[in-house]
Motif scaffolding. Structure first.
Motif, PDB file in Angstrom:
ATOM      1  N   ILE A   1       0.844  -1.198   0.000  1.00 55.93           N
ATOM      2  CA  ILE A   1       0.000   0.000   0.000  1.00 55.93           C
ATOM      3  C   ILE A   1       0.876   1.243   0.000  1.00 55.93           C
ATOM      4  N   ASP A   2       0.494   2.247  -0.803  1.00 55.46           N
ATOM      5  CA  ASP A   2       1.278   3.470  -0.915  1.00 55.46           C
ATOM      6  C   ASP A   2       1.545   4.073   0.460  1.00 55.46           C
ATOM      7  N   GLY A   3       2.801   4.453   0.669  1.00 57.74           N
ATOM      8  CA  GLY A   3       3.166   5.127   1.905  1.00 57.74           C
ATOM      9  C   GLY A   3       3.472   4.198   3.057  1.00 57.74           C
ATOM     10  N   GLN A   4       3.286   2.878   2.867  1.00 56.14           N
ATOM     11  CA  GLN A   4       3.540   1.955   3.959  1.00 56.14           C
ATOM     12  C   GLN A   4       4.710   1.020   3.652  1.00 56.14           C
ATOM     13  N   GLY A   5       5.496   1.372   2.651  1.00 62.28           N
ATOM     14  CA  GLY A   5       6.688   0.607   2.345  1.00 62.28           C
ATOM     15  C   GLY A   5       7.927   1.256   2.921  1.00 62.28           C
ATOM     16  N   VAL A   6       9.063   0.812   2.422  1.00 66.01           N
ATOM     17  CA  VAL A   6      10.364   1.333   2.855  1.00 66.01           C
ATOM     18  C   VAL A   6      11.176   1.806   1.659  1.00 66.01           C
ATOM     19  N   TYR A   7      11.024   1.124   0.519  1.00 65.26           N
ATOM     20  CA  TYR A   7      11.869   1.375  -0.636  1.00 65.26           C
ATOM     21  C   TYR A   7      11.066   1.989  -1.784  1.00 65.26           C
ATOM     22  N   LYS A   8      11.803   2.618  -2.703  1.00 67.73           N
ATOM     23  CA  LYS A   8      11.218   3.130  -3.933  1.00 67.73           C
ATOM     24  C   LYS A   8      11.932   2.485  -5.122  1.00 67.73           C
ATOM     25  N   TRP A   9      11.245   2.454  -6.275  1.00 66.76           N
ATOM     26  CA  TRP A   9      11.842   1.908  -7.488  1.00 66.76           C
ATOM     27  C   TRP A   9      11.939   3.005  -8.535  1.00 66.76           C
TER      28      TRP A   9
ATOM     29  N   PHE B   1      16.402  -0.332  -6.715  1.00 67.34           N
ATOM     30  CA  PHE B   1      15.614  -0.038  -5.517  1.00 67.34           C
ATOM     31  C   PHE B   1      16.474   0.678  -4.494  1.00 67.34           C
ATOM     32  N   GLU B   2      15.894   1.710  -3.885  1.00 61.29           N
ATOM     33  CA  GLU B   2      16.591   2.498  -2.868  1.00 61.29           C
ATOM     34  C   GLU B   2      15.618   2.835  -1.742  1.00 61.29           C
ATOM     35  N   ILE B   3      16.165   3.191  -0.594  1.00 60.19           N
ATOM     36  CA  ILE B   3      15.323   3.646   0.502  1.00 60.19           C
ATOM     37  C   ILE B   3      14.670   4.969   0.111  1.00 60.19           C
ATOM     38  N   ALA B   4      13.357   5.048   0.292  1.00 58.44           N
ATOM     39  CA  ALA B   4      12.599   6.227  -0.141  1.00 58.44           C
ATOM     40  C   ALA B   4      12.846   7.405   0.795  1.00 58.44           C
TER      41      ALA B   4
ATOM     42  N   PHE C   1      20.190  11.208 -12.976  1.00 59.01           N
ATOM     43  CA  PHE C   1      19.275  10.070 -13.069  1.00 59.01           C
ATOM     44  C   PHE C   1      20.078   8.784 -12.869  1.00 59.01           C
ATOM     45  N   SER C   2      20.566   8.620 -11.661  1.00 64.13           N
ATOM     46  CA  SER C   2      21.375   7.461 -11.298  1.00 64.13           C
ATOM     47  C   SER C   2      21.301   7.286  -9.789  1.00 64.13           C
ATOM     48  N   ILE C   3      21.779   6.150  -9.320  1.00 65.17           N
ATOM     49  CA  ILE C   3      21.776   5.897  -7.886  1.00 65.17           C
ATOM     50  C   ILE C   3      22.647   6.915  -7.163  1.00 65.17           C
ATOM     51  N   VAL C   4      23.801   7.225  -7.730  1.00 62.53           N
ATOM     52  CA  VAL C   4      24.698   8.203  -7.104  1.00 62.53           C
ATOM     53  C   VAL C   4      24.056   9.586  -7.111  1.00 62.53           C
ATOM     54  N   GLY C   5      23.449   9.963  -8.234  1.00 64.30           N
ATOM     55  CA  GLY C   5      22.803  11.273  -8.320  1.00 64.30           C
ATOM     56  C   GLY C   5      21.675  11.404  -7.322  1.00 64.30           C
ATOM     57  N   ASN C   6      20.863  10.367  -7.197  1.00 69.34           N
ATOM     58  CA  ASN C   6      19.762  10.412  -6.235  1.00 69.34           C
ATOM     59  C   ASN C   6      20.286  10.504  -4.806  1.00 69.34           C
TER      60      ASN C   6
ATOM     61  N   TYR D   1      10.866  10.149   0.754  1.00 65.47           N
ATOM     62  CA  TYR D   1       9.569  10.730   1.098  1.00 65.47           C
ATOM     63  C   TYR D   1       8.526   9.620   1.171  1.00 65.47           C
ATOM     64  N   VAL D   2       7.529   9.833   2.015  1.00 65.55           N
ATOM     65  CA  VAL D   2       6.577   8.765   2.316  1.00 65.55           C
ATOM     66  C   VAL D   2       5.758   8.361   1.091  1.00 65.55           C
ATOM     67  N   ASP D   3       5.470   9.282   0.190  1.00 64.57           N
ATOM     68  CA  ASP D   3       4.654   8.924  -0.967  1.00 64.57           C
ATOM     69  C   ASP D   3       5.412   8.033  -1.958  1.00 64.57           C
ATOM     70  N   LEU D   4       6.740   8.016  -1.854  1.00 65.27           N
ATOM     71  CA  LEU D   4       7.550   7.178  -2.731  1.00 65.27           C
ATOM     72  C   LEU D   4       7.779   5.782  -2.157  1.00 65.27           C
ATOM     73  N   ALA D   5       7.492   5.601  -0.865  1.00 64.58           N
ATOM     74  CA  ALA D   5       7.764   4.331  -0.172  1.00 64.58           C
ATOM     75  C   ALA D   5       6.668   3.333  -0.514  1.00 64.58           C
ATOM     76  N   GLN D   6       6.839   2.611  -1.621  1.00 64.60           N
ATOM     77  CA  GLN D   6       5.812   1.710  -2.133  1.00 64.60           C
ATOM     78  C   GLN D   6       6.242   0.240  -2.144  1.00 64.60           C
ATOM     79  N   TYR D   7       7.453  -0.060  -1.685  1.00 65.38           N
ATOM     80  CA  TYR D   7       7.955  -1.432  -1.754  1.00 65.38           C
ATOM     81  C   TYR D   7       8.581  -1.843  -0.422  1.00 65.38           C
ATOM     82  N   ILE D   8       8.522  -3.130  -0.153  1.00 60.94           N
ATOM     83  CA  ILE D   8       9.281  -3.707   0.952  1.00 60.94           C
ATOM     84  C   ILE D   8      10.166  -4.816   0.394  1.00 60.94           C
ATOM     85  N   ARG D   9      11.128  -5.210   1.194  1.00 65.59           N
ATOM     86  CA  ARG D   9      12.053  -6.271   0.786  1.00 65.59           C
ATOM     87  C   ARG D   9      11.771  -7.518   1.609  1.00 65.59           C
TER      88      ARG D   9
END
Length: 1023
Positions: free
Chosen positions: A706-714, A728-731, A965-970, A733-741
């Motif tokens: 469910i949106d906002g209840q994850g930990v990671y973003k894609w 996948f990275e740790i989000a 637009f990369s992991i390092v940039g983010n 902001y809460v609206d981006l946290a849509q995935y768990i591992r």
């Protein structure tokens, strides 16, 4: 948005609470806890609802009724870093009503434990009701009735320890499920029949989420240890109800009782199952045969880039599934079940983020089949009766139980196999003459082949004592027991025990045991001898055991010496070959124990062990073991504690080939030191541990929640529309946290050497130096260190250095923190602190290593000009390095500088403002990325009585060079974009009354594209 427009109406209409004081509502009850209800929504996410309850209540409802309640509940639907996505089993509800002096009513999560009914002992956990009462005073009747829903399965596992392997050991389900979630607190752990205790400073720790148990250095594990673990684990197949109860009547001369146990699945109410009519027909035709309860698993599915799909092929090899991502074909989603080596048709070819890919290799040439196991609904009923009659210095009694166990409620086939019974009769009588006391006793048991044992009847070592595969093997069992216990005052005893055990048409066993002991002067001697002779259709066995020890008691301790042996020979009847599980060993020991309640306690033990095992169809000497154990409480005073524990085992092999193959020498131990110095101005806590075990190499995947209840973003960095693990990275902001591992069902264990050190030091210099200097009193110093490491075990017995780095390291969690604090006073407004931290983490995921190093130096200086105005200035240097074996995109090294001045002004007692700016420079040392950031932030806060409002606005300008637009940039941009960014928030907290609080939160951000809005509202009632 009606809930916003009419929020006051809802709150006030729902509760008369606003018109009544807390005392009027709760009366004489004592309460503690809170109830929370909330909702989150936004234009970049869907809406979600949060609710939680944490409540404890105690007190009297009336003069005759008291209450005790503890309720905790949360609707969070996810559990990350495990094999499950549900937290349902972790909620707790418990309510107890004490009615007068004789009755108790319980509701909620109830632990049911029955240990007195001989043939129907059990341990279960249910959600329901339980009522207990006592009637009568002299002639007493006890009634105990419980009923509820059981969403767990009971199972017991037994295995032999691995020499020097502290774990983790994997627990499984009764149908061989390898990935289960254990119900918290439901486990019982035995080693060689002795019950263990859970705790880091005790015998074992357990990860309920992954179903793994690890033994601490306080309880070393050897090959001769037999470990038995019973537990409840989550079961989501069918809705299951559980009804238990007993009625017991007790008089002076006799007692009698009746007990019942009913555990029943509702076949018409599957939970996580989706049984088709074809599935139900397969179960109906299977009867009680578990091997027939499988169904084809291929289901037609639409093409989805995030799914593992297959096409159905037919050729000269037959009809089988083949992996395909061709959207133009008819595709299937297929489940595969593990059957064993060369018992299936498929093998595991590879693992991706979306799942595992299987490949067809031919009939009975693989490990898996394209079928799914169909769990059958089951029913278990056990009814028991017992009676006892008291003799003069004796007792006779009987137990009778009937069971009805249906393994498949969909089928009426094999119903004759469902019914079984068990019975026993027993008695004893004590005779006395002068100083002698003798107690002969007898017992006869009969258990039919179809009887259902709920947990266990005998002690946990019964199957080993009689060389059985398990306690009850589904064969009619008869057992006769005779014992004769002799005692002479309190100085000596002899106890003889005879056992005859027969499994119909398969097994006969005769077992003789003799236990003895005597006390003479300062010498105390105890020993035992046991001999088992069994004959069965498969093999004959002879099992001899003996032990003898003598203790000499001294004024401040004692000396002990002794020895023990076991010889278990198992011969297959048809081939006359020795079973490879046959063994023999002998052990002698010398032990010194010193006890001084004031300061010192010391236990030293040296032992020598000789092991024989099967080689060339005979028992031959395989190795010898020299062991040294030291357990010491060297110092125990009010200010100082020093404890040490070490266990060393050295192996000597007869065959040089074994020396090259095996490396079993190991050391397990720990050192604990606590010290208070200089009138508690300096406090030191230290813990050092050495161990051996194994590390789990796991695969994981990311799933959407469910949106906002994850930990990671894609973020689809390569633009192929396929989710890769390195995207996948740790989000931020809460609206981006849509995935768990979560972990996949692939895990591999490798042997390891382990060590860890924990250190904490606190220093108050003014107390240490006994100084009244005002400047010195303003200083405090803290230091903490934590280092946990695992190394691949090769030829090293142990690794002492907790900071060692080498290529064999497979796990590392190291953190170091040092800080100095300078506090303000009423006379001087200067304050400051310095923090140095270093964190290193090495994890093994997807069978590759990834290491992350972080280093920071932070100085903060502040000055309070007056009661209304103060300034702070924080400056920091940061270094971050990430290295991945598998993904080159995750290899980077950053150097960061930050300077952040802040001013705080208090206009009135209710209004306060903060204005801060920050200059940040981030540079990638192994690439071209470079960032300069200007951050201007303003905060306004207003507080008055029951209302608090806080508003925040930040203008952030990123001057970025490189690929954003990369992991390092983010990582460098903290989830924002190059150029101008705005981030703002508004928080309102309103106390409705003394125990109801309303929180409203709004967050927004803009990075030059569309504006993101996030809103949430929460009501909290505190008790």
């Amino acid at each position: 948005m009606d809930f916003v427009k009419f929020q006051n109406k809802i709150v006030y209409d729902e509760a008369i609470l606003t018109k009544n004081s807390r005392a009027k509502i709760l009366g004489d009850l004592n309460s503690k806890g809170s109830i929370v209800r909330g909702i989150t929504f936004g234009n970049n996410q869907g809406s979600s609802v949060q609710s939680s309850l944490d409540l404890q209540i105690s007190g009297k409802l009336s003069p005759d009724i008291s209450i005790l309640a503890s309720i905790s509940d949360s609707n969070l639907p996810i559990q990350a870093d495990g094999y499950t996505q549900t937290l349902e089993e972790f909620d707790k509800i418990y309510l107890q009503l004490n009615i007068k002096q004789n009755s108790i009513l319980r509701a909620g999560h109830i632990d049911l434990l029955e240990e007195e009914t001989y043939f129907a002992r059990y341990q279960r956990r249910s959600l329901g009701l339980r009522f207990q009462t006592k009637l009568g005073t002299e002639n007493k009747t006890f009634i105990d009735v419980a009923g509820g829903v059981a969403r767990s399965e009971f199972f017991r596992i037994r295995f032999q320890g691995v020499e020097g392997n502290q774990g983790p050991y994997r627990l499984s389900g009764k149908n061989g499920e390898q990935f289960i979630t254990i119900i918290s607190g439901s486990e019982q752990v035995f080693i060689d029949g002795i019950l263990m205790k859970r705790g880091e400073n005790l015998d074992y720790v357990i990860n309920y989420n992954t179903g793994e148990i690890t033994f601490t250095s306080f309880r070393p594990i050897f090959q001769q240890n037999f470990i038995t673990i019973s537990y409840n684990y989550t079961n989501r197949n069918y809705s299951r109800y559980l009804i238990t109860g007993s009625v017991k009547h007790q008089r002076e001369k006799w007692r009698a009782g009746f007990q019942w146990f009913l555990e029943n699945d509702n076949k018409n109410a599957p939970l996580a199952l989706n049984l088709t009519e074809e599935d139900q027909k397969i179960l109906a035709d299977a009867g009680n045969n578990q091997d027939l309860m499988f169904a084809p698993s291929g289901v037609i599915s639409e093409y989805d880039v995030n799914k593992i799909l297959y096409q159905l092929k037919s050729d000269n090899l037959g009809t089988y599934f083949e992996f395909s991502n061709d959207a133009n074909l008819t595709l299937y989603q297929v489940a595969f079940t593990f059957f064993g080596t060369q018992k299936g048709d498929y093998i595991l070819k590879q693992t991706t983020n979306n799942g595992r890919v299987f490949e067809f290799v031919g009939n009975n040439l693989g490990d898996y089949k394209a079928v799914r196991k169909l769990p059958s609904p089951q029913k278990t009923q056990v009814y028991s009766g017992n009676a006892e009659y008291n003799l003069q210095d004796g007792k006779i009694g009987t137990d009778v139980s009937f069971s009805n166990y249906d393994v498949n409620l969909f089928s009426s086939k094999d119903a004759v196999e469902n019914l079984g019974y068990a019975a026993r009769i027993f008695g004893y009588k004590t005779f006395k003459k002068n100083e002698w006391q003798g107690t002969p006793s007898f017992e006869y048991q009969h258990i039919s082949s179809q009887f259902r044992i709920l947990d266990r009847i005998n002690d946990v070592e019964f199957s080993r004592d009689f060389n059985l595969e398990q306690e009850f093997n589904g064969r009619t069992q008869n057992r006769f027991i005779f014992t004769f216990l002799n005692k002479w005052s309190a100085t000596s005893f002899i106890n003889y025990k005879f056992n005859y055990l027969k499994e119909e048409n398969f097994y006969k066993g005769l077992k003789n045991d003799l236990d003895f002991g005597w006390l003479k002067g300062k010498f105390n001697t105890v020993g035992n001898v046991s001999y088992l002779d069994t004959k069965s259709e498969l093999q004959d066995t002879k099992f001899a055991r003996a032990a003898l020890s003598t203790t000499l008691q001294g004024s401040k301790g004692n000396w002990s010496t002794g020895g023990s042996l076991e010889r278990n020979v198992k011969n297959f009847n048809q081939t006359n070959l020795l079973d490879v599980t046959s063994f023999s060993w002998k052990e002698v020991f010398l032990q010194k124990q010193i006890g001084d309640s004031a300061r010192i306690k010391l236990l030293t033990k040296v032992y020598f062990r000789d092991n024989d095992s099967v080689q060339n169809n005979q028992l031959v000497n395989r190795n010898q073991i020299l062991g040294l154990m030291l357990e010491s409480q060297l110092i125990k005073t009010e200010k100082t504690t020093l404890n040490a524990l070490v266990h060393y085992r050295k192996f000597y092999y007869e065959n040089q080939t074994d020396v090259q193959i095996f490396n079993r020498d190991f050391v397990v131990g720990n050192l604990l030191y606590n010290q208070q110095l200089f009138d508690n101005g300096m406090r030191l806590q230290a813990f050092y541990e050495l161990g051996n075990g194994q590390e789990a190499q796991r695969e994981f995947q990311y799933i959407k929640v469910i949106d906002g209840q994850g930990v990671y973003k894609w973020t689809d960095y390569n633009g192929d529309g396929i989710q890769q693990i390195d995207e996948f990275e740790i989000a931020e902001y809460v609206d981006l946290a849509q995935y768990i591992r979560i972990y996949t069902n692939s895990v591999r264990y490798i042997p390891s050497n382990k060590n860890q050190i924990k250190l904490a030091l606190f220093v108050n210099p003014s107390i240490v130096l006994k100084s009244e200097n005002d400047f010195l009193k303003r200083w405090n110093f803290n230091l903490s260190l934590n280092s946990q490491n695992s190394f691949f075990k090769k030829d090293k017995v142990l690794i002492l250095n907790p900071f060692e780095k080498n290529e064999d390291q497979i796990l590392k969690n190291q953190s170091f923190l040092a800080s100095a604090q300078f506090n303000p006073t009423e006379k001087s407004g200067w304050n400051g602190n310095y923090r140095f931290s270093s964190n290193t983490n090495l994890i093994n995921a997807n069978f590759s290593n990834e290491e992350r190093d972080q280093l920071s130096n932070v100085v903060n200086v502040g000055y309070t000009f007056s009661k209304v105005f103060r300034i702070d200035w924080e400056n920091g240097l940061y270094q971050l390095q990430n290295a991945s074996q598998l993904f080159s995109s995750r290899n980077y090294e950053l150097s960061n500088i930050e300077s952040k001045p802040k001013g705080t002004y208090k206009f009135t007692d209710a209004i306060q403002a903060e204005l801060s700016s920050a200059f940040r420079q981030k540079k990638r040392l192994d690439g071209e990325e470079f960032l300069k950031t200007i951050d201007l932030t303003g905060t306004l806060q207003w507080e008055r009585k029951k209302t608090s409002v806080r508003a925040n606005f930040s203008f952030i300008n990123h001057d970025f060079t490189g690929n954003n637009f990369s992991i390092v940039g983010n990582q460098m941009l903290d989830g924002l974009k190059p150029g101008k960014n705005q981030v703002w928030s508004l928080f309102l907290q309103q106390s409705i009354n003394s125990f109801i609080q309303l929180d409203v939160n709004y967050e927004g951000r803009n990075s030059g594209e569309r504006t993101i809005h996030i809103g949430s509202m929460q009501v909290k009632a505190s008790f």
